[in-house]
Design a protein around this motif. Structure first.
Motif, PDB file in Angstrom:
ATOM      1  N   SER A  58       0.655  -1.076  -0.037  1.00  0.00           N
ATOM      2  CA  SER A  58      -0.115  -0.104   0.022  1.00  0.00           C
ATOM      3  C   SER A  58       0.825   1.199  -0.112  1.00  0.00           C
ATOM      4  CB  SER A  58      -0.837  -0.083   1.250  1.00  0.00           C
ATOM      5  OG  SER A  58      -1.768   1.389   1.230  1.00  0.00           O
ATOM      6  N   ALA A  59       0.325   2.238  -0.849  1.00  0.00           N
ATOM      7  CA  ALA A  59       1.045   3.458  -0.807  1.00  0.00           C
ATOM      8  C   ALA A  59       0.583   4.728   0.220  1.00  0.00           C
ATOM      9  CB  ALA A  59       1.019   4.232  -2.158  1.00  0.00           C
ATOM     10  N   VAL A  60      -0.467   4.321   0.912  1.00  0.00           N
ATOM     11  CA  VAL A  60      -1.261   5.052   1.829  1.00  0.00           C
ATOM     12  C   VAL A  60      -1.596   4.466   2.868  1.00  0.00           C
ATOM     13  CG1 VAL A  60      -1.939   6.831  -0.112  1.00  0.00           C
ATOM     14  CG2 VAL A  60      -3.420   4.708   0.411  1.00  0.00           C
ATOM     15  N   ASP A  61      -2.031   5.173   4.031  1.00  0.00           N
ATOM     16  CA  ASP A  61      -2.885   4.460   5.161  1.00  0.00           C
ATOM     17  C   ASP A  61      -4.098   4.524   4.539  1.00  0.00           C
ATOM     18  OD1 ASP A  61      -0.464   4.316   6.582  1.00  0.00           O
ATOM     19  OD2 ASP A  61      -1.188   6.330   7.817  1.00  0.00           O
ATOM     20  N   GLY A  62      -5.032   3.263   4.462  1.00  0.00           N
ATOM     21  CA  GLY A  62      -6.182   3.138   3.926  1.00  0.00           C
ATOM     22  C   GLY A  62      -6.918   1.785   4.106  1.00  0.00           C
ATOM     23  N   GLY A  81     -10.392  -7.057   9.354  1.00  0.00           N
ATOM     24  CA  GLY A  81      -9.264  -6.861  10.276  1.00  0.00           C
ATOM     25  C   GLY A  81      -8.307  -5.799   9.632  1.00  0.00           C
ATOM     26  N   GLU A  82      -7.267  -6.012   9.851  1.00  0.00           N
ATOM     27  CA  GLU A  82      -6.031  -5.103   9.562  1.00  0.00           C
ATOM     28  C   GLU A  82      -4.724  -5.430   9.082  1.00  0.00           C
ATOM     29  OE1 GLU A  82      -6.000  -1.994  12.534  1.00  0.00           O
ATOM     30  OE2 GLU A  82      -4.119  -2.982  13.655  1.00  0.00           O
ATOM     31  N   ILE A  83      -3.840  -4.909   8.276  1.00  0.00           N
ATOM     32  CA  ILE A  83      -2.460  -5.304   8.110  1.00  0.00           C
ATOM     33  C   ILE A  83      -1.617  -3.955   8.438  1.00  0.00           C
ATOM     34  CG2 ILE A  83      -0.911  -6.080   6.319  1.00  0.00           C
ATOM     35  CD1 ILE A  83      -3.388  -7.138   4.705  1.00  0.00           C
ATOM     36  N   LYS A  84      -0.733  -4.157   9.321  1.00  0.00           N
ATOM     37  CA  LYS A  84       0.136  -3.021   9.472  1.00  0.00           C
ATOM     38  C   LYS A  84       1.554  -3.413   8.744  1.00  0.00           C
ATOM     39  CE  LYS A  84      -1.064  -2.844  14.589  1.00  0.00           C
ATOM     40  NZ  LYS A  84      -0.409  -3.003  15.931  1.00  0.00           N
ATOM     41  N   ALA A  85       2.438  -2.130   8.585  1.00  0.00           N
ATOM     42  CA  ALA A  85       3.527  -2.384   8.066  1.00  0.00           C
ATOM     43  C   ALA A  85       4.523  -3.333   8.420  1.00  0.00           C
ATOM     44  CB  ALA A  85       4.235  -1.056   7.762  1.00  0.00           C
ATOM     45  N   GLY A  86       5.160  -4.313   7.986  1.00  0.00           N
ATOM     46  CA  GLY A  86       5.739  -5.450   8.513  1.00  0.00           C
ATOM     47  C   GLY A  86       5.116  -6.618   8.727  1.00  0.00           C
ATOM     48  N   SER A  87       3.803  -6.630   8.522  1.00  0.00           N
ATOM     49  CA  SER A  87       2.871  -7.840   8.879  1.00  0.00           C
ATOM     50  C   SER A  87       2.120  -8.086   7.662  1.00  0.00           C
ATOM     51  CB  SER A  87       1.925  -7.545  10.017  1.00  0.00           C
ATOM     52  OG  SER A  87       1.102  -6.620   9.646  1.00  0.00           O
ATOM     53  N   ILE A  99      -9.812  -4.655   3.796  1.00  0.00           N
ATOM     54  CA  ILE A  99      -9.081  -4.844   5.058  1.00  0.00           C
ATOM     55  C   ILE A  99      -8.390  -3.586   5.353  1.00  0.00           C
ATOM     56  CG2 ILE A  99      -7.204  -5.753   4.010  1.00  0.00           C
ATOM     57  CD1 ILE A  99      -6.767  -7.624   6.221  1.00  0.00           C
ATOM     58  N   ARG A 100      -8.501  -2.910   6.660  1.00  0.00           N
ATOM     59  CA  ARG A 100      -7.486  -1.994   6.890  1.00  0.00           C
ATOM     60  C   ARG A 100      -5.942  -2.095   6.566  1.00  0.00           C
ATOM     61  NH1 ARG A 100      -6.389   3.123   7.568  1.00  0.00           N
ATOM     62  NH2 ARG A 100      -6.383   3.952   9.729  1.00  0.00           N
ATOM     63  N   ILE A 101      -5.411  -1.270   6.092  1.00  0.00           N
ATOM     64  CA  ILE A 101      -4.068  -1.390   5.600  1.00  0.00           C
ATOM     65  C   ILE A 101      -3.139  -0.164   5.804  1.00  0.00           C
ATOM     66  CG2 ILE A 101      -4.097  -0.910   3.303  1.00  0.00           C
ATOM     67  CD1 ILE A 101      -2.171  -3.290   2.681  1.00  0.00           C
ATOM     68  N   PHE A 102      -1.977  -0.303   6.152  1.00  0.00           N
ATOM     69  CA  PHE A 102      -1.168   1.090   6.329  1.00  0.00           C
ATOM     70  C   PHE A 102      -0.049   1.215   5.354  1.00  0.00           C
ATOM     71  CE2 PHE A 102      -3.294   0.074  10.346  1.00  0.00           C
ATOM     72  CZ  PHE A 102      -3.828   0.957  10.884  1.00  0.00           C
ATOM     73  N   THR A 103       0.733   2.079   5.285  1.00  0.00           N
ATOM     74  CA  THR A 103       1.528   2.762   4.379  1.00  0.00           C
ATOM     75  C   THR A 103       2.588   1.537   4.380  1.00  0.00           C
ATOM     76  OG1 THR A 103       0.860   4.948   4.190  1.00  0.00           O
ATOM     77  CG2 THR A 103       3.279   4.422   3.286  1.00  0.00           C
ATOM     78  N   GLY A 104       2.983   1.036   3.199  1.00  0.00           N
ATOM     79  CA  GLY A 104       4.267   0.069   3.399  1.00  0.00           C
ATOM     80  C   GLY A 104       3.403  -1.544   3.517  1.00  0.00           C
ATOM     81  N   GLY A 105       2.168  -1.412   3.993  1.00  0.00           N
ATOM     82  CA  GLY A 105       1.744  -2.890   4.377  1.00  0.00           C
ATOM     83  C   GLY A 105       1.693  -3.844   3.106  1.00  0.00           C
ATOM     84  N   LYS A 106       1.932  -5.060   3.267  1.00  0.00           N
ATOM     85  CA  LYS A 106       1.730  -6.035   1.983  1.00  0.00           C
ATOM     86  C   LYS A 106       0.149  -6.318   1.725  1.00  0.00           C
ATOM     87  CE  LYS A 106       3.209 -10.530   0.404  1.00  0.00           C
ATOM     88  NZ  LYS A 106       4.332 -11.733   0.647  1.00  0.00           N
TER      89      LYS A 106
END
Length: 412
Positions: A58-62, A81-87, A99-106
């Motif tokens: 992901s290029a953004v928080d979204g 659910g959600e995916i943090k960067a590094g997970s 799914i909730r995802i943050f910048t850099g998340g796969k």
């Protein structure tokens, strides 16, 4: 024509630079950890062993979405659910899921879009709605879109500045091959250096060359020791005999002209150095001396002696022009100096020698302009408080106001 500018045996600035660029033998290479290679020059090209990004992310928080809808404004999705960067998420997205995802998340398998959080309305813990339409593949950084495995990252000869170091580090580069830095000895000759204010009463002067050269080399990336020796032939000879075995370069100040106490050239010859050139048709720094020592046995290494005049402005100019050229050439850097063109704002009288004048460059209405500074004599340094460039003025030509001239920005 008469005068020192017409003296026989003087070579041109361009001839001197060509000899300093092409005569030195390039130093050996070494492999070092990347973090130790700032300001070093690459000896081998570097290729990437990874893709950048290494996975689609992901290029953004979204929110990562899976949808085949053509119009997404007001579209609703089930939140999973959600995916943090590094997970990562092991569960692929199904149609109509987010799914909730943050910048850099796969991004998970099945993702078709990423919606930035600013356009998402969270209706409940289980549902979201898009406030705007977004295009397919929006805000997704795809695997290898910047760098792909096997792609060249840096070429031979490239200088590793902070940006290059960061780029290589991001690509997972751990070590690189670089040219060894020159081992440099700096020798300030002369009996006139004052050690205390009281020495000024005895006809001595404070040392500018030692601090100047120490700072110049620090800025270049080398920590050098400054040696002071008297104007005595035996001291100079002994110094050269010792240093040529241990160093790649000897930089001297003073003692290169034709005075009774100028021992650098004769002592260089006595200790096995061969003259490459002596005296350049320039101002300041005419008696510049460049010599080479080649050991008789194959196990030794060459040593290069760059003898600078004693006046501090000549030392400063010579290091900016010739000192840097020599150090770079030993690290396989033989490209010419980067001269710029700018408009001189006033006229200059002609001189029999080419001149390097300390000037101040500035932009005015989008044009680069130059203003000469007072106190240009070779024993004066006070104008370096305002100077940000050296300007090359051709010989035997009066320069008119508004004429273009060539300059070199001062970086140290």
């Amino acid at each position: 024509m008469s005068g020192c500018g017409a003296e026989k045996g003087l070579i041109s600035i361009d001839e001197a630079l060509q000899l300093i660029q092409t005569r030195p033998q390039v130093l050996a290479t070494e492999t070092l950890p990347l973090g130790q290679c700032l300001n070093r020059y690459l000896a081998e090209a570097v290729y990437s062993n990874v893709n950048l990004p290494n996975f689609s992310q992901s290029a953004v928080d979204g929110y990562a979405l899976n949808t085949m809808l053509e119009h997404l404004q007001d579209a609703r999705f089930d939140l999973k659910g959600e995916i943090k960067a590094g997970s990562v998420s092991d569960c692929p997205l199904e149609q109509g899921q987010a799914i909730r995802i943050f910048t850099g998340g796969k991004i998970p398998e099945g993702t078709t879009h990423v919606a930035r959080q600013e356009i998402v309305i969270v209706e409940s813990d289980a549902n979201i709605r898009l406030a705007e339409h977004i295009k397919p593949e929006a805000d997704i950084r795809f695997t290898g879109e910047e760098i792909q495995v096997g792609q060249q990252l840096a070429d031979v000869g490239q200088k590793i500045n902070s940006g290059a170091l960061a780029a290589l580090s991001m690509a997972g580069v751990q070590t690189i091959d670089v040219f060894s830095v020159p081992k440099v000895a700096v020798v300030v000759t002369g009996d006139e250096v004052a050690e205390t204010p009281a020495d000024l009463q005895a006809g001595k002067v404070f040392d500018a060359n030692g601090p100047l050269l120490k700072a110049w080399f620090n800025d270049y990336g080398l920590d050098v020791e400054i040696l002071h020796i008297a104007d005595e032939a035996e001291q100079v000879r002994h110094c050269f005999e010792q240093l040529k075995q241990q160093y790649d370069v000897i930089i001297t100040t003073g003692g290169v002209s034709v005075g009774d106490y100028d021992f650098v050239r004769p002592c260089a010859f006595e200790t096995g150095f061969e003259q490459v050139f002596w005296k350049v048709k320039q101002k300041p720094g005419k008696p510049l001396f460049f010599a080479e020592y080649k050991p008789l046995n194959s196990e030794g290494h060459p040593c290069y002696l760059l003898g600078l005049p004693g006046n501090p402005a000549a030392v400063y100019v010579a290091m900016q022009i010739y000192g840097k050229t020599l150090l770079d050439a030993l690290q396989s850097q033989d490209q010419p100096l980067e001269w710029f063109s700018a408009i001189l704002t006033h006229e200059l009288k002609s001189d029999a020698r080419e001149r390097f004048l300390r000037m101040h460059a500035y932009f005015e209405y989008g044009q680069l302009k130059l203003q000469s500074l007072a106190k240009q004599q070779s024993h004066m340094l006070s104008n370096l408080m305002q100077a940000n460039c050296l300007v090359r003025i051709p010989a035997n030509i009066k320069i008119e106001a508004g004429q273009l001239v060539s300059g070199l920005f001062i970086h140290n």
